[in-house]
Every structure is written in structure tokens, then in C-alpha cells.
Design an enzyme around this catalytic site. Sequence first.
Site, PDB file in Angstrom:
ATOM      1  N   ASN A 131       0.858  -1.192   0.000  1.00 22.88           N
ATOM      2  CA  ASN A 131       0.000   0.000   0.000  1.00 22.88           C
ATOM      3  C   ASN A 131       0.895   1.242   0.000  1.00 22.88           C
ATOM      4  O   ASN A 131       1.704   1.420   0.916  1.00 22.88           O
ATOM      5  CB  ASN A 131      -0.906  -0.044   1.234  1.00 22.88           C
ATOM      6  CG  ASN A 131      -1.820   1.161   1.329  1.00 22.88           C
ATOM      7  OD1 ASN A 131      -1.366   2.288   1.138  1.00 22.88           O
ATOM      8  ND2 ASN A 131      -3.073   0.951   1.641  1.00 22.88           N
ATOM      9  N   ASP A 179      -0.134   4.495  -0.110  1.00 27.45           N
ATOM     10  CA  ASP A 179      -0.852   5.732   0.241  1.00 27.45           C
ATOM     11  C   ASP A 179       0.061   6.798   0.830  1.00 27.45           C
ATOM     12  O   ASP A 179      -0.086   7.989   0.560  1.00 27.45           O
ATOM     13  CB  ASP A 179      -1.917   5.449   1.309  1.00 27.45           C
ATOM     14  CG  ASP A 179      -3.098   4.685   0.767  1.00 27.45           C
ATOM     15  OD1 ASP A 179      -3.208   4.525  -0.463  1.00 27.45           O
ATOM     16  OD2 ASP A 179      -3.918   4.228   1.599  1.00 27.45           O
ATOM     17  N   HIS A 180       1.001   6.356   1.694  1.00 24.14           N
ATOM     18  CA  HIS A 180       1.740   7.365   2.461  1.00 24.14           C
ATOM     19  C   HIS A 180       2.876   8.009   1.676  1.00 24.14           C
ATOM     20  O   HIS A 180       3.444   9.002   2.126  1.00 24.14           O
ATOM     21  CB  HIS A 180       2.154   6.800   3.812  1.00 24.14           C
ATOM     22  CG  HIS A 180       0.929   6.474   4.624  1.00 24.14           C
ATOM     23  ND1 HIS A 180      -0.038   7.419   4.886  1.00 24.14           N
ATOM     24  CD2 HIS A 180       0.478   5.318   5.148  1.00 24.14           C
ATOM     25  CE1 HIS A 180      -1.025   6.847   5.552  1.00 24.14           C
ATOM     26  NE2 HIS A 180      -0.740   5.575   5.721  1.00 24.14           N
ATOM     27  N   ARG A 200       3.049  19.023   0.621  1.00 26.69           N
ATOM     28  CA  ARG A 200       3.467  20.240  -0.094  1.00 26.69           C
ATOM     29  C   ARG A 200       2.591  20.510  -1.315  1.00 26.69           C
ATOM     30  O   ARG A 200       2.894  21.424  -2.079  1.00 26.69           O
ATOM     31  CB  ARG A 200       4.925  20.106  -0.547  1.00 26.69           C
ATOM     32  CG  ARG A 200       5.932  20.139   0.581  1.00 26.69           C
ATOM     33  CD  ARG A 200       6.107  21.568   1.086  1.00 26.69           C
ATOM     34  NE  ARG A 200       6.903  21.608   2.292  1.00 26.69           N
ATOM     35  CZ  ARG A 200       8.224  21.789   2.319  1.00 26.69           C
ATOM     36  NH1 ARG A 200       8.888  21.938   1.191  1.00 26.69           N
ATOM     37  NH2 ARG A 200       8.860  21.824   3.453  1.00 26.69           N
ATOM     38  N   HIS A 204      -5.697   3.641  -1.433  1.00 23.49           N
ATOM     39  CA  HIS A 204      -7.021   3.964  -0.885  1.00 23.49           C
ATOM     40  C   HIS A 204      -7.420   5.345  -1.403  1.00 23.49           C
ATOM     41  O   HIS A 204      -6.790   6.343  -1.054  1.00 23.49           O
ATOM     42  CB  HIS A 204      -6.926   3.961   0.652  1.00 23.49           C
ATOM     43  CG  HIS A 204      -8.237   4.160   1.336  1.00 23.49           C
ATOM     44  ND1 HIS A 204      -8.398   4.020   2.701  1.00 23.49           N
ATOM     45  CD2 HIS A 204      -9.462   4.502   0.866  1.00 23.49           C
ATOM     46  CE1 HIS A 204      -9.654   4.258   3.024  1.00 23.49           C
ATOM     47  NE2 HIS A 204     -10.329   4.566   1.934  1.00 23.49           N
ATOM     48  N   ARG A 256      -9.562   8.008  -0.818  1.00 23.60           N
ATOM     49  CA  ARG A 256     -10.476   8.468   0.231  1.00 23.60           C
ATOM     50  C   ARG A 256     -11.362   9.588  -0.300  1.00 23.60           C
ATOM     51  O   ARG A 256     -10.961  10.350  -1.182  1.00 23.60           O
ATOM     52  CB  ARG A 256      -9.682   8.970   1.441  1.00 23.60           C
ATOM     53  CG  ARG A 256      -8.840   7.894   2.113  1.00 23.60           C
ATOM     54  CD  ARG A 256      -8.264   8.408   3.430  1.00 23.60           C
ATOM     55  NE  ARG A 256      -9.303   8.566   4.409  1.00 23.60           N
ATOM     56  CZ  ARG A 256      -9.546   7.709   5.408  1.00 23.60           C
ATOM     57  NH1 ARG A 256      -8.773   6.654   5.582  1.00 23.60           N
ATOM     58  NH2 ARG A 256     -10.533   7.917   6.243  1.00 23.60           N
ATOM     59  N   ARG A 294      -7.186  12.853   0.788  1.00 24.59           N
ATOM     60  CA  ARG A 294      -6.071  13.367   1.592  1.00 24.59           C
ATOM     61  C   ARG A 294      -4.713  12.854   1.114  1.00 24.59           C
ATOM     62  O   ARG A 294      -3.702  13.455   1.412  1.00 24.59           O
ATOM     63  CB  ARG A 294      -6.269  13.049   3.076  1.00 24.59           C
ATOM     64  CG  ARG A 294      -6.124  11.602   3.415  1.00 24.59           C
ATOM     65  CD  ARG A 294      -6.188  11.355   4.914  1.00 24.59           C
ATOM     66  NE  ARG A 294      -7.537  11.536   5.442  1.00 24.59           N
ATOM     67  CZ  ARG A 294      -7.946  10.982   6.584  1.00 24.59           C
ATOM     68  NH1 ARG A 294      -7.122  10.253   7.299  1.00 24.59           N
ATOM     69  NH2 ARG A 294      -9.184  11.153   7.006  1.00 24.59           N
ATOM     70  N   HIS A 295      -4.701  11.720   0.427  1.00 21.65           N
ATOM     71  CA  HIS A 295      -3.404  11.268  -0.114  1.00 21.65           C
ATOM     72  C   HIS A 295      -3.518  10.902  -1.598  1.00 21.65           C
ATOM     73  O   HIS A 295      -3.110  11.662  -2.455  1.00 21.65           O
ATOM     74  CB  HIS A 295      -2.736  10.171   0.739  1.00 21.65           C
ATOM     75  CG  HIS A 295      -3.640   9.144   1.348  1.00 21.65           C
ATOM     76  ND1 HIS A 295      -4.521   8.400   0.614  1.00 21.65           N
ATOM     77  CD2 HIS A 295      -3.770   8.716   2.634  1.00 21.65           C
ATOM     78  CE1 HIS A 295      -5.160   7.571   1.415  1.00 21.65           C
ATOM     79  NE2 HIS A 295      -4.737   7.733   2.655  1.00 21.65           N
ATOM     80  N   GLU A 310      -8.829   0.585  -2.753  1.00 23.58           N
ATOM     81  CA  GLU A 310      -9.755   0.599  -1.623  1.00 23.58           C
ATOM     82  C   GLU A 310     -10.570   1.875  -1.701  1.00 23.58           C
ATOM     83  O   GLU A 310     -10.016   2.945  -1.983  1.00 23.58           O
ATOM     84  CB  GLU A 310      -8.992   0.644  -0.301  1.00 23.58           C
ATOM     85  CG  GLU A 310      -8.095  -0.513  -0.043  1.00 23.58           C
ATOM     86  CD  GLU A 310      -7.250  -0.258   1.196  1.00 23.58           C
ATOM     87  OE1 GLU A 310      -7.390   0.804   1.834  1.00 23.58           O
ATOM     88  OE2 GLU A 310      -6.431  -1.115   1.502  1.00 23.58           O
ATOM     89  N   THR A 364      -8.288   3.714   8.477  1.00 23.74           N
ATOM     90  CA  THR A 364      -9.524   2.934   8.508  1.00 23.74           C
ATOM     91  C   THR A 364      -9.727   2.322   9.897  1.00 23.74           C
ATOM     92  O   THR A 364      -8.826   1.680  10.428  1.00 23.74           O
ATOM     93  CB  THR A 364      -9.457   1.814   7.449  1.00 23.74           C
ATOM     94  OG1 THR A 364      -9.018   2.400   6.228  1.00 23.74           O
ATOM     95  CG2 THR A 364     -10.809   1.171   7.244  1.00 23.74           C
ATOM     96  N   GLU A 384     -11.011  -9.228   2.960  1.00 25.22           N
ATOM     97  CA  GLU A 384      -9.747  -8.833   3.582  1.00 25.22           C
ATOM     98  C   GLU A 384     -10.025  -8.727   5.073  1.00 25.22           C
ATOM     99  O   GLU A 384     -10.831  -7.902   5.502  1.00 25.22           O
ATOM    100  CB  GLU A 384      -9.254  -7.499   3.023  1.00 25.22           C
ATOM    101  CG  GLU A 384      -7.944  -7.083   3.689  1.00 25.22           C
ATOM    102  CD  GLU A 384      -7.308  -5.848   3.071  1.00 25.22           C
ATOM    103  OE1 GLU A 384      -7.574  -5.550   1.895  1.00 25.22           O
ATOM    104  OE2 GLU A 384      -6.537  -5.201   3.791  1.00 25.22           O
ATOM    105  N   HIS A 414      -3.765  -4.412   7.767  1.00 18.84           N
ATOM    106  CA  HIS A 414      -3.910  -3.270   8.671  1.00 18.84           C
ATOM    107  C   HIS A 414      -2.969  -3.427   9.865  1.00 18.84           C
ATOM    108  O   HIS A 414      -3.094  -4.376  10.636  1.00 18.84           O
ATOM    109  CB  HIS A 414      -5.337  -3.054   9.178  1.00 18.84           C
ATOM    110  CG  HIS A 414      -5.639  -1.591   9.300  1.00 18.84           C
ATOM    111  ND1 HIS A 414      -5.080  -0.808  10.265  1.00 18.84           N
ATOM    112  CD2 HIS A 414      -6.365  -0.763   8.524  1.00 18.84           C
ATOM    113  CE1 HIS A 414      -5.467   0.439  10.078  1.00 18.84           C
ATOM    114  NE2 HIS A 414      -6.238   0.498   9.028  1.00 18.84           N
ATOM    115  N   GLY A 415      -2.027  -2.528   9.943  1.00 13.22           N
ATOM    116  CA  GLY A 415      -1.121  -2.486  11.097  1.00 13.22           C
ATOM    117  C   GLY A 415      -0.067  -3.580  11.116  1.00 13.22           C
ATOM    118  O   GLY A 415       0.596  -3.769  12.131  1.00 13.22           O
ATOM    119  N   GLY A 427       1.165  -1.389   4.309  1.00 11.06           N
ATOM    120  CA  GLY A 427       1.564  -0.079   3.824  1.00 11.06           C
ATOM    121  C   GLY A 427       2.431   0.705   4.785  1.00 11.06           C
ATOM    122  O   GLY A 427       3.630   0.889   4.566  1.00 11.06           O
TER     123      GLY A 427
END
Length: 242
Positions: free
Chosen positions: A8, A10-11, A19, A44, A46, A50-51, A71, A102, A152, A192-193, A214
Site C-alpha cells: 500500500n 498511500d503514504h 506540499r 485507498h 479516500r 487526503r493522499h 480501496e 480505517t 480482507e 492493517h497495522g 503499507g
Amino acid sequence: MNPRLGVNIDHVATLRQARAGHEPEPAAAALLAQSAGADGITVHLRGDRRHIQERDLHVLKEVLAVPLNVECAATSEAMAAVIPVMPAWVTLVPESREELTTQGGLDAVFLQGMLRGILRELRAAGIRTSLFLDPVLDQIKMAAKLEADAVELNTGIYADLPADADAGPEVVRLQEAARLAARLGLRVLAGHGLNVQNVGPVAAIPEMEELNIGHSIIGRAVLVGLERAVTEMREAIARSRA
Ligand code: PXP
């Protein structure tokens, strides 16, 4: 066989959006992950963007050789953005604007009416479908009834356990959910995590086909890449006086 790894990214987009510019480019990260052995790329989209942006979906679909899994929330707004991209997979997740990430799986039992329509729309477009669910047997049964292709399993509760807690009962919940899902003909994924410390017991579940990871990978990448980034900048500065 080991579970496949979906990375993932996303980050990478979170950092770019800090920026609101062009760097770092999520598609570049996706290609690096792919060449390092990622079996799939997950993003993802969203509602608050946001990303990941819609533009990223199109670029990723264009450049990736491995399957793209998007996602998103089970909303018509998300479907209008995602279906034209034709990712290999769409994973429906719950979403609220206030959350940092999430929180928990979808309540497929409560949302079955709405999910049925969205899943039908995705299927008609030829996109495979996955539901992000807590490892709760009634939720898994509903995913099968709704004819999703995969579930999932949310590993967030397992991953958030304090270091000194007994993870056994959470692992058993994941094992039982995975067993039921496979028996009902669903493909079994989880995420997740997860990180290198806690991934073992989840990866060892025999029915587990794919893990989506991710934050821990991108967080680690920032650290292991820092030395090189500083060196490159020092060299660029030095070249100016050479
Ligand atoms: N699976 C789902 C459904 C998610 O929403 C996320 C986070 O976006 C992940 C997997 C990956 O979780 P993490 O970033 O904690 O590895």
C-alpha cells in the site's frame, strides 16, 4: 505457498500532499515496490482525497504490471471515480472523515442492501471485489451471500494489542474467519497495522492468500533511504564549488 504481498503506497502520496506538489511520485514508488517483489499495489482513494488522487489511479493503472487494488468507500461518488480506471480489484472499506486511518471492518450485515448494489455494479464492470471485514463469522457469511470474490480480514485489533498482551485469542479469531471464508469459496486476504514483528502468525494462516501492508513499509523506507538522500544532497552541494 507464501501469501502474496500487496504494498500500500498511500503514504508516499501523504508526503507529496504535505506540499501539494509533485514529489514523491506514488507511481515511482509503486514501480520500485514492484521490482522489489510486490505482488500487487494497493491504494485507498479516500473521499477527502487526503493522499491518493484520481490522477494517481490512472497513472498506476497505466504503468503497473502487477494488479492494482483500489480501496474505497461503498458510495456512488467512489464508484464514479474508480470504475473507469478498471483496477483488477476494488476493496470496499468503511470511511469517516475524522479517522486517521480505517477504523474497523465494514458492517456487511447492516449494509447488505447497499453493498449488494455496489458489488453488482463492480462485477458488471469486470472488476473483482473484496470486502474489508473484522474477523467475525456472520460478516464472512454475509460476504459469501453477497457474492464478493474475497474478504480482507482486518488485522488492526491484533496489531494494536499492547506488547505484553496475549495475541493468541485474536490470532484464533483470524484463523477461524479465514477457514470459514475459504470454505465458502472466498479468497482470503488480510491487512492493517502489520509489520515485520507481527506479520508471522497472520502469514502462517494456511488459507491466507495475500497481505496488504503499507504504513510500516513506507515508514521503514523513509529511514533506510535517509543516508543515501543526505549523501546525494551533500554531493550536489559539493559539485557547485567543483
Ligand atoms: N487494508 C486496508 C483495508 C486498509 O485500509 C489499510 C490502510 O489503508 C491497509 C490494509 C494497510 O494498512 P497499514 O498501512 O497499516 O499497513
